[in-house]
Write an enzyme that holds these catalytic residues in place. Sequence first.
Site, PDB file in Angstrom:
ATOM      1  N   TYR A  66     -21.011   8.518   6.817  1.00 59.17           N
ATOM      2  CA  TYR A  66     -20.348   9.266   7.887  1.00 59.17           C
ATOM      3  C   TYR A  66     -21.240  10.388   8.416  1.00 59.17           C
ATOM      4  O   TYR A  66     -21.263  10.666   9.610  1.00 59.17           O
ATOM      5  CB  TYR A  66     -19.020   9.832   7.369  1.00 59.17           C
ATOM      6  CG  TYR A  66     -18.168  10.437   8.453  1.00 59.17           C
ATOM      7  CD1 TYR A  66     -17.383   9.632   9.269  1.00 59.17           C
ATOM      8  CD2 TYR A  66     -18.154  11.812   8.669  1.00 59.17           C
ATOM      9  CE1 TYR A  66     -16.593  10.180  10.274  1.00 59.17           C
ATOM     10  CE2 TYR A  66     -17.375  12.374   9.663  1.00 59.17           C
ATOM     11  CZ  TYR A  66     -16.605  11.552  10.467  1.00 59.17           C
ATOM     12  OH  TYR A  66     -15.831  12.101  11.458  1.00 59.17           O
ATOM     13  N   CYS A  89     -24.802   2.512   3.348  1.00 61.10           N
ATOM     14  CA  CYS A  89     -24.142   1.359   2.737  1.00 61.10           C
ATOM     15  C   CYS A  89     -22.696   1.729   2.437  1.00 61.10           C
ATOM     16  O   CYS A  89     -22.436   2.688   1.710  1.00 61.10           O
ATOM     17  CB  CYS A  89     -24.871   0.966   1.455  1.00 61.10           C
ATOM     18  SG  CYS A  89     -24.076  -0.391   0.570  1.00 61.10           S
ATOM     19  N   GLU A  94     -10.519  -0.714  -2.403  1.00 58.14           N
ATOM     20  CA  GLU A  94      -9.129  -1.149  -2.442  1.00 58.14           C
ATOM     21  C   GLU A  94      -8.269  -0.521  -1.352  1.00 58.14           C
ATOM     22  O   GLU A  94      -7.109  -0.891  -1.202  1.00 58.14           O
ATOM     23  CB  GLU A  94      -8.543  -0.819  -3.817  1.00 58.14           C
ATOM     24  CG  GLU A  94      -9.217  -1.586  -4.932  1.00 58.14           C
ATOM     25  CD  GLU A  94      -8.671  -1.211  -6.299  1.00 58.14           C
ATOM     26  OE1 GLU A  94      -7.681  -0.462  -6.376  1.00 58.14           O
ATOM     27  OE2 GLU A  94      -9.240  -1.691  -7.297  1.00 58.14           O
ATOM     28  N   HIS A  97      -9.985   2.972   3.639  1.00 61.13           N
ATOM     29  CA  HIS A  97     -11.067   3.921   3.865  1.00 61.13           C
ATOM     30  C   HIS A  97     -12.303   3.213   4.440  1.00 61.13           C
ATOM     31  O   HIS A  97     -12.954   3.711   5.357  1.00 61.13           O
ATOM     32  CB  HIS A  97     -11.391   4.628   2.547  1.00 61.13           C
ATOM     33  CG  HIS A  97     -12.533   5.592   2.607  1.00 61.13           C
ATOM     34  ND1 HIS A  97     -12.715   6.508   3.572  1.00 61.13           N
ATOM     35  CD2 HIS A  97     -13.557   5.800   1.773  1.00 61.13           C
ATOM     36  CE1 HIS A  97     -13.799   7.235   3.363  1.00 61.13           C
ATOM     37  NE2 HIS A  97     -14.329   6.802   2.269  1.00 61.13           N
ATOM     38  N   PHE A 122     -28.604   1.231  14.057  1.00 61.91           N
ATOM     39  CA  PHE A 122     -27.562   1.043  13.050  1.00 61.91           C
ATOM     40  C   PHE A 122     -28.114   0.190  11.916  1.00 61.91           C
ATOM     41  O   PHE A 122     -28.174  -1.040  12.024  1.00 61.91           O
ATOM     42  CB  PHE A 122     -26.352   0.365  13.702  1.00 61.91           C
ATOM     43  CG  PHE A 122     -25.165   0.212  12.795  1.00 61.91           C
ATOM     44  CD1 PHE A 122     -24.256   1.242  12.650  1.00 61.91           C
ATOM     45  CD2 PHE A 122     -24.943  -0.969  12.104  1.00 61.91           C
ATOM     46  CE1 PHE A 122     -23.143   1.110  11.828  1.00 61.91           C
ATOM     47  CE2 PHE A 122     -23.845  -1.118  11.279  1.00 61.91           C
ATOM     48  CZ  PHE A 122     -22.936  -0.076  11.137  1.00 61.91           C
ATOM     49  N   ARG A 136     -29.083  -7.722   0.710  1.00 57.32           N
ATOM     50  CA  ARG A 136     -29.527  -7.310   2.037  1.00 57.32           C
ATOM     51  C   ARG A 136     -30.400  -6.049   2.015  1.00 57.32           C
ATOM     52  O   ARG A 136     -30.772  -5.533   3.055  1.00 57.32           O
ATOM     53  CB  ARG A 136     -28.305  -7.100   2.931  1.00 57.32           C
ATOM     54  CG  ARG A 136     -27.640  -8.426   3.293  1.00 57.32           C
ATOM     55  CD  ARG A 136     -26.197  -8.275   3.733  1.00 57.32           C
ATOM     56  NE  ARG A 136     -25.628  -9.563   4.117  1.00 57.32           N
ATOM     57  CZ  ARG A 136     -25.194 -10.494   3.265  1.00 57.32           C
ATOM     58  NH1 ARG A 136     -25.275 -10.286   1.960  1.00 57.32           N
ATOM     59  NH2 ARG A 136     -24.692 -11.627   3.692  1.00 57.32           N
TER      60      ARG A 136
END
Length: 163
Positions: A66, A89, A94, A97, A122, A136
């Site tokens: 963020y 990343c 769960e 968020h 990005f 990745r």
Amino acid sequence: MASHLKNLSDFSHTTVPSAEPFKFGIVVAAWNADVTGKLYEGAYQSLIANGAKEENIISVEVAGSYELIAAADILLTRRDLDAVICLGCVIQGETRHFDFICDAVGNGIANVGLKHTKPVIFGVLTTDNLEQALDRSGGKHGNKGDEAAITAIKMADMAHNLK
């Protein structure tokens, strides 16, 4: 082609211009550092391998994905950069968020680029699990950091050529 069949960091099909005349910012999130550290190394080494000078790469670490948004904005406000690479990343958990962070980060990074009329790349992994993130960030699917650096070089070159 499905990503499970391909190394996404193969650039043999394209020409990458020299990064030598350009200045880059790299903003990397510390959260999920085992992954983002590898993204950073991939991006940094790709810039160097394509001619960027070490003194023309400014690296900044922030807490999480963020915070990439504000850091990219601050870098472009205070420094003469041709492109900023945002690396992070976010791994599905769960709660919702994940959805809120991914949406905010994607839109925020895009808006910073539009605000400054500069490429803001990005390079944020948004995966279902840690295994996908590792695949990745230097694993079997290549390194998204490499891809982000090549994109930054190409976009900086394109912007320069349109002046």
